[in-house]
Write a protein that holds these residues in place. Structure first.
Motif, PDB file in Angstrom:
ATOM      1  N   SER A  96       0.810  -1.186   0.065  1.00  0.00           N
ATOM      2  CA  SER A  96      -0.083   0.055  -0.018  1.00  0.00           C
ATOM      3  C   SER A  96       0.777   1.249  -0.014  1.00  0.00           C
ATOM      4  N   ARG A  97       2.095   1.222   0.614  1.00  0.00           N
ATOM      5  CA  ARG A  97       2.825   2.380   0.682  1.00  0.00           C
ATOM      6  C   ARG A  97       2.242   3.451   1.668  1.00  0.00           C
ATOM      7  N   LEU A  98       1.335   3.008   2.388  1.00  0.00           N
ATOM      8  CA  LEU A  98       0.658   3.963   3.353  1.00  0.00           C
ATOM      9  C   LEU A  98       1.354   4.114   4.905  1.00  0.00           C
ATOM     10  N   SER A  99       2.569   3.612   4.890  1.00  0.00           N
ATOM     11  CA  SER A  99       3.147   3.566   6.243  1.00  0.00           C
ATOM     12  C   SER A  99       3.498   5.068   6.563  1.00  0.00           C
ATOM     13  N   PHE A 100       4.124   5.798   5.747  1.00  0.00           N
ATOM     14  CA  PHE A 100       4.462   7.031   6.022  1.00  0.00           C
ATOM     15  C   PHE A 100       3.301   7.731   6.582  1.00  0.00           C
ATOM     16  N   TYR A 137       0.337  -3.781  18.044  1.00  0.00           N
ATOM     17  CA  TYR A 137       1.108  -4.545  18.893  1.00  0.00           C
ATOM     18  C   TYR A 137       2.450  -4.263  19.105  1.00  0.00           C
ATOM     19  N   MET A 138       3.022  -3.677  17.933  1.00  0.00           N
ATOM     20  CA  MET A 138       4.450  -3.030  18.073  1.00  0.00           C
ATOM     21  C   MET A 138       4.452  -1.914  18.917  1.00  0.00           C
ATOM     22  N   ARG A 139       3.720  -0.915  18.756  1.00  0.00           N
ATOM     23  CA  ARG A 139       3.530   0.314  19.633  1.00  0.00           C
ATOM     24  C   ARG A 139       3.446  -0.236  21.105  1.00  0.00           C
ATOM     25  N   ALA A 179      13.976   5.021  -0.292  1.00  0.00           N
ATOM     26  CA  ALA A 179      13.796   5.107   1.315  1.00  0.00           C
ATOM     27  C   ALA A 179      12.711   4.152   1.379  1.00  0.00           C
ATOM     28  N   TYR A 180      12.572   2.923   0.837  1.00  0.00           N
ATOM     29  CA  TYR A 180      11.639   2.034   0.795  1.00  0.00           C
ATOM     30  C   TYR A 180      12.015   0.611   0.589  1.00  0.00           C
ATOM     31  N   ALA A 181      11.490  -0.206   1.080  1.00  0.00           N
ATOM     32  CA  ALA A 181      11.527  -1.666   0.975  1.00  0.00           C
ATOM     33  C   ALA A 181      10.281  -2.167   1.593  1.00  0.00           C
ATOM     34  N   HIS A 182       9.752  -3.414   1.064  1.00  0.00           N
ATOM     35  CA  HIS A 182       8.827  -3.947   1.866  1.00  0.00           C
ATOM     36  C   HIS A 182       9.000  -4.938   2.841  1.00  0.00           C
ATOM     37  N   GLN A 215      11.459  -7.717   2.465  1.00  0.00           N
ATOM     38  CA  GLN A 215      12.802  -7.560   1.964  1.00  0.00           C
ATOM     39  C   GLN A 215      13.459  -7.110   3.238  1.00  0.00           C
ATOM     40  N   ARG A 216      12.902  -6.282   4.029  1.00  0.00           N
ATOM     41  CA  ARG A 216      13.423  -5.877   5.296  1.00  0.00           C
ATOM     42  C   ARG A 216      13.839  -7.247   6.146  1.00  0.00           C
ATOM     43  N   LEU A 217      13.002  -8.091   6.369  1.00  0.00           N
ATOM     44  CA  LEU A 217      13.030  -9.112   7.287  1.00  0.00           C
ATOM     45  C   LEU A 217      13.861 -10.330   6.751  1.00  0.00           C
ATOM     46  N   ILE A 266      11.540   5.679   5.147  1.00  0.00           N
ATOM     47  CA  ILE A 266      10.479   6.796   5.003  1.00  0.00           C
ATOM     48  C   ILE A 266       9.585   6.737   6.009  1.00  0.00           C
ATOM     49  N   ASP A 267       9.419   5.459   6.514  1.00  0.00           N
ATOM     50  CA  ASP A 267       8.275   5.368   7.533  1.00  0.00           C
ATOM     51  C   ASP A 267       9.084   5.004   9.177  1.00  0.00           C
ATOM     52  N   ALA A 268      10.289   5.370   9.198  1.00  0.00           N
ATOM     53  CA  ALA A 268      11.007   4.699  10.351  1.00  0.00           C
ATOM     54  C   ALA A 268      10.921   5.933  11.508  1.00  0.00           C
ATOM     55  N   ILE A 269      10.172   5.408  12.474  1.00  0.00           N
ATOM     56  CA  ILE A 269       9.987   5.963  13.661  1.00  0.00           C
ATOM     57  C   ILE A 269      10.341   5.139  14.678  1.00  0.00           C
TER      58      ILE A 269
HETATM   59  P1  FAD Z   1       1.950  -2.819   3.449  1.00  0.00           P
HETATM   60  O1  FAD Z   1       2.577  -4.139   3.264  1.00  0.00           O
HETATM   61  O2  FAD Z   1       1.061  -2.095   2.605  1.00  0.00           O
HETATM   62  O3  FAD Z   1       1.143  -2.939   4.974  1.00  0.00           O
HETATM   63  C1  FAD Z   1       0.229  -2.180   5.462  1.00  0.00           C
HETATM   64  C2  FAD Z   1       0.676  -1.166   6.609  1.00  0.00           C
HETATM   65  O4  FAD Z   1       0.535  -2.327   7.748  1.00  0.00           O
HETATM   66  C3  FAD Z   1       1.731  -0.696   6.558  1.00  0.00           C
HETATM   67  O5  FAD Z   1       1.667   0.529   6.115  1.00  0.00           O
HETATM   68  C4  FAD Z   1       2.206  -0.477   8.193  1.00  0.00           C
HETATM   69  O6  FAD Z   1       1.670   0.592   8.755  1.00  0.00           O
HETATM   70  C5  FAD Z   1       1.431  -1.861   8.785  1.00  0.00           C
HETATM   71  N1  FAD Z   1       2.583  -2.842   8.840  1.00  0.00           N
HETATM   72  C6  FAD Z   1       2.801  -4.110   8.227  1.00  0.00           C
HETATM   73  N2  FAD Z   1       3.635  -4.754   9.041  1.00  0.00           N
HETATM   74  C7  FAD Z   1       3.961  -4.283  10.139  1.00  0.00           C
HETATM   75  C8  FAD Z   1       4.877  -4.325  11.200  1.00  0.00           C
HETATM   76  N3  FAD Z   1       5.349  -5.491  11.080  1.00  0.00           N
HETATM   77  N4  FAD Z   1       5.074  -3.449  12.131  1.00  0.00           N
HETATM   78  C9  FAD Z   1       4.163  -2.493  12.209  1.00  0.00           C
HETATM   79  N5  FAD Z   1       3.342  -2.291  11.244  1.00  0.00           N
HETATM   80  C10 FAD Z   1       3.162  -2.956  10.092  1.00  0.00           C
HETATM   81  N6  FAD Z   1       7.157  -0.199   9.516  1.00  0.00           N
HETATM   82  C11 FAD Z   1       7.204   1.008   9.843  1.00  0.00           C
HETATM   83  O7  FAD Z   1       6.198   1.716   9.412  1.00  0.00           O
HETATM   84  N7  FAD Z   1       8.306   1.812  10.265  1.00  0.00           N
HETATM   85  C12 FAD Z   1       9.622   1.106  10.401  1.00  0.00           C
HETATM   86  O8  FAD Z   1      10.703   1.676  10.819  1.00  0.00           O
HETATM   87  C13 FAD Z   1       9.518  -0.397   9.995  1.00  0.00           C
HETATM   88  N8  FAD Z   1      10.845  -1.033  10.354  1.00  0.00           N
HETATM   89  C14 FAD Z   1      10.807  -2.199  10.217  1.00  0.00           C
HETATM   90  C15 FAD Z   1      12.016  -3.028  10.385  1.00  0.00           C
HETATM   91  C16 FAD Z   1      12.097  -4.332   9.904  1.00  0.00           C
HETATM   92  C17 FAD Z   1      13.236  -4.997  10.170  1.00  0.00           C
HETATM   93  C18 FAD Z   1      11.005  -4.898   9.695  1.00  0.00           C
HETATM   94  C19 FAD Z   1      10.894  -6.577   9.187  1.00  0.00           C
HETATM   95  C20 FAD Z   1       9.728  -4.339   9.198  1.00  0.00           C
HETATM   96  C21 FAD Z   1       9.663  -3.237   9.383  1.00  0.00           C
HETATM   97  N9  FAD Z   1       8.441  -2.132   9.410  1.00  0.00           N
HETATM   98  C22 FAD Z   1       8.317  -0.969   9.702  1.00  0.00           C
HETATM   99  C23 FAD Z   1       7.205  -2.857   9.158  1.00  0.00           C
HETATM  100  C24 FAD Z   1       6.889  -2.902   7.576  1.00  0.00           C
HETATM  101  O9  FAD Z   1       7.764  -3.492   6.871  1.00  0.00           O
HETATM  102  C25 FAD Z   1       6.715  -1.545   6.846  1.00  0.00           C
HETATM  103  O10 FAD Z   1       5.332  -1.008   7.837  1.00  0.00           O
HETATM  104  C26 FAD Z   1       5.889  -1.924   5.574  1.00  0.00           C
HETATM  105  O11 FAD Z   1       6.847  -2.285   4.943  1.00  0.00           O
HETATM  106  C27 FAD Z   1       5.711  -0.293   5.160  1.00  0.00           C
HETATM  107  O12 FAD Z   1       5.072  -0.558   3.606  1.00  0.00           O
HETATM  108  P2  FAD Z   1       3.796  -0.741   3.141  1.00  0.00           P
HETATM  109  O13 FAD Z   1       2.996   0.824   3.738  1.00  0.00           O
HETATM  110  O14 FAD Z   1       3.764  -0.425   1.592  1.00  0.00           O
HETATM  111  O15 FAD Z   1       3.141  -1.712   4.004  1.00  0.00           O
END
Ligand code: FAD
Ligand code: SF4
Length: 510
Positions: free
Chosen positions: A265-269, A314-316, A363-366, A369-371, A397-400
């Motif tokens: 979705s790229r909605l994290s930021f 949960y993470m929060r 500034a993005y990986a899904h 890829q991150r895990l 971009i979403d790192a807090i």
């Molecule tokens: P989508 O795949 O479209 O998912 C939708 C939404 O679900 C995301 O926008 C996010 O808000 C939420 N979400 C999904 N997975 C997680 C998760 N594991 N924890 C919390 N929320 C989640 N997410 C961040 O927002 N900030 C970070 O700094 C961050 N660091 C990460 C570091 C590592 C090592 C890993 C494995 C994951 C991290 N994530 C982080 C979680 C996740 O990778 C990203 O939220 C996601 O890739 C953002 O892209 P998207 O909006 O396209 O996500």
């Protein structure tokens, strides 16, 4: 009397009750500051996105009549430090009261409490009105429990908020469709590409550079593509619901050399800056689902709901339960420095080249890829979690911190000893090859375990288990892996240790 209200860069919630009506006694304070650009080195797109979102927020609310003091990063009168800024503007506005929204970062929470205490006027903190849960709701939910299972928290959330539940039972009969979220993407279904925003941020970029802020990563200043306004964010959400949701769950774990975003979705930021709320996102997704039930399978929707209503909240909750100790945990005692290729993408390992390369350019990986690529390598190479955390906190971009550290140090690096994950997320090349097309065009052979062309993941994996086996001997989920490790001959183990020592010592030659 006059009130000064602080708004931090990740508190851009226009729907907050503060803005329900215009009050001439209230002045809002927003500051771009070196304190926030410098606590870690950030990706340039991250700094641009936050400043642009803050400026847009101020514009949009000013138009509605709210009064603002806005300090730009390059303003010569900007003290660049939160305590100094608050004191100066409480005085300048003759404020009789100072108010702020509860920050989501521990660091800022401590700082703001200290500042509030030092002021000689009334101070008051309010909720950000963004999350489903309050700060300590998870802590209370798990109180007295040894294991903090995400799944049980998630089910409670679904029931409490009536999300895809009827009479306490999950829609479709199952809480979790994770098993069906495991497809590799092979060119179809087609991924519709949106036009993007292509904002011109040349001037802002200059301001940031002239202020001397040190950043890294790439940016195309004429085509900045992250959503920063309410309208932008709603259009990203809309696009996701209309075009991507239908395949989200299926390809959630897939990776591809030509497709950086797939169906994510790229909605994290947008959410982490609080421009839109998780509830707005979930409501819209469910609306789309209910209107298109014949086209959208429940597994696609549940997969998405779980990320936001489950993992994100949960993470929060884990963060507020475990901080500040959490930030220091290194249960596996990993000590190695970060390879240089984390800053360049320059490695022959194709999966890392793509996942890191894209992090630096976009500034993005899904998630996977991150895990399972970057985090997997970092753990197998036994990198120090402090260095891994700093990198993740800077690059995305979403790192807090509240969501970065719990994911990185916890879920990915197992440095919390199993608070977030029940076992470490490590794998050999098998998993990467199963979920991506990276291995096909790699210098290394994913099928080889020995020799110069052997995929490094294939020996690093066993070396890691061998080096850390003492830590896992009581972990039932690791029993099978450890018994496979036991079966390896002494000569094979010697080879594994030697090859692994080579890459750990000189990662940048691989
Ligand atoms: P989508 O795949 O479209 O998912 C939708 C939404 O679900 C995301 O926008 C996010 O808000 C939420 N979400 C999904 N997975 C997680 C998760 N594991 N924890 C919390 N929320 C989640 N997410 C961040 O927002 N900030 C970070 O700094 C961050 N660091 C990460 C570091 C590592 C090592 C890993 C494995 C994951 C991290 N994530 C982080 C979680 C996740 O990778 C990203 O939220 C996601 O890739 C953002 O892209 P998207 O909006 O396209 O996500
Ligand atoms: Fe990565 Fe190994 Fe596959 Fe190359 S062969 S892409 S290094 S998993």
């Amino acid at each position: 009397g006059a009130t000064l209200r602080l708004i931090l860069g990740d508190q851009l919630n226009q729907k907050h009750h503060w803005f329900d009506s215009v009050d001439d006694n209230v002045t809002y304070l927003i500051a771009e500051m070196r304190q926030e650009t410098d606590y870690v080195k950030h990706h340039i797109q991250k700094v641009v996105a936050f400043f642009l979102a803050m400026r847009t927020f101020k514009e949009e609310l000013s138009e509605k009549g709210h009064r603002f003091i806005y300090l730009k990063i390059g303003d010569p009168n900007n003290p660049q430090d939160l305590a100094k800024i608050i004191k100066a503007y409480c005085d300048a506005t003759s404020a009789e009261r100072f108010e702020y929204q509860l920050p989501d970062e521990y660091r800022l929470d401590v700082q703001l409490k200290r500042i509030a205490k030092s002021l000689k006027i009334d101070t008051h903190a309010v909720d950000t009105e963004h999350f489903y849960t309050s700060r300590y709701e998870l802590k209370d939910f798990f109180s007295g429990k040894k294991q903090l299972l995400m799944e049980s928290f998630y089910r409670m959330m679904r029931k409490k908020h009536g999300i895809m539940v009827e009479n306490g039972q999950p829609d479709g009969g199952k809480w979790n469709y994770d098993q069906s979220n495991r497809k590799k993407w092979k060119g179809t279904p087609e991924i519709p590409h949106e036009r993007g925003f292509r904002k011109d941020v040349t001037d802002l970029l200059k301001e940031i550079e002239q202020a001397g802020v040190k950043t890294f990563g790439e940016i195309d200043p004429e085509k900045f593509n992250w959503p920063v306004s309410r309208a932008d964010c709603l259009s990203v959400l809309n696009y996701f619901c209309k075009e991507l949701l239908v395949h989200f769950g299926d390809y959630q774990d897939a990776m591809h050399t030509e497709e950086k975003y797939l169906f994510h979705s790229r909605l994290s930021f947008a959410m982490n800056a609080k421009i839109i709320s998780p509830k707005e996102v979930i409501d819209k997704v469910l609306e789309q689902y209910h209107e298109n039930k014949e086209n959208i399978d429940i597994s696609q929707v549940e997969g998405f709901v779980r990320q936001i209503v489950g993992w994100r909240e949960y993470m929060r909750g884990i963060y507020w339960k475990e901080m500040p100790d959490y930030a220091k945990l290194n249960k596996l005692e990993n000590q190695n420095p970060l390879p240089e290729f984390f800053w360049t993408g320059n490695t022959k390992m194709n999966c890392l080249k793509h996942a890191i390369g894209q992090s630096l350019t976009d500034a993005y990986a899904h998630h996977i890829q991150r895990l399972m690529v970057i985090g997997n390598f970092a753990l197998l190479a036994q990198l120090h979690p402090d260095e891994v955390d700093q990198w993740y906190l800077g690059v995305y971009i979403d790192a807090i911190e509240w969501v970065e550290i719990t994911n990185t140090r916890g879920m990915s690096q197992f440095a919390d000893g199993g608070i977030v994950a029940t076992k470490p997320y490590v794998s050999s090349s098998n998993y990467i090859n199963k979920m991506s097309d990276y291995c096909g065009s790699c210098h290394y052979k994913h099928t080889q375990k020995q020799g110069d062309n052997a995929c490094p993941f294939n020996f690093l994996y066993w070396n890691f288990l061998d080096a850390k086996k003492e830590h896992f001997k009581d972990n039932q989920r690791m029993t099978m892996m450890l018994s496979l490790l036991e079966k390896k001959s002494a000569s094979e183990m010697e080879y594994i240790r030697e090859k692994s020592a080579e890459i750990i010592k000189n990662p940048d030659t691989f």
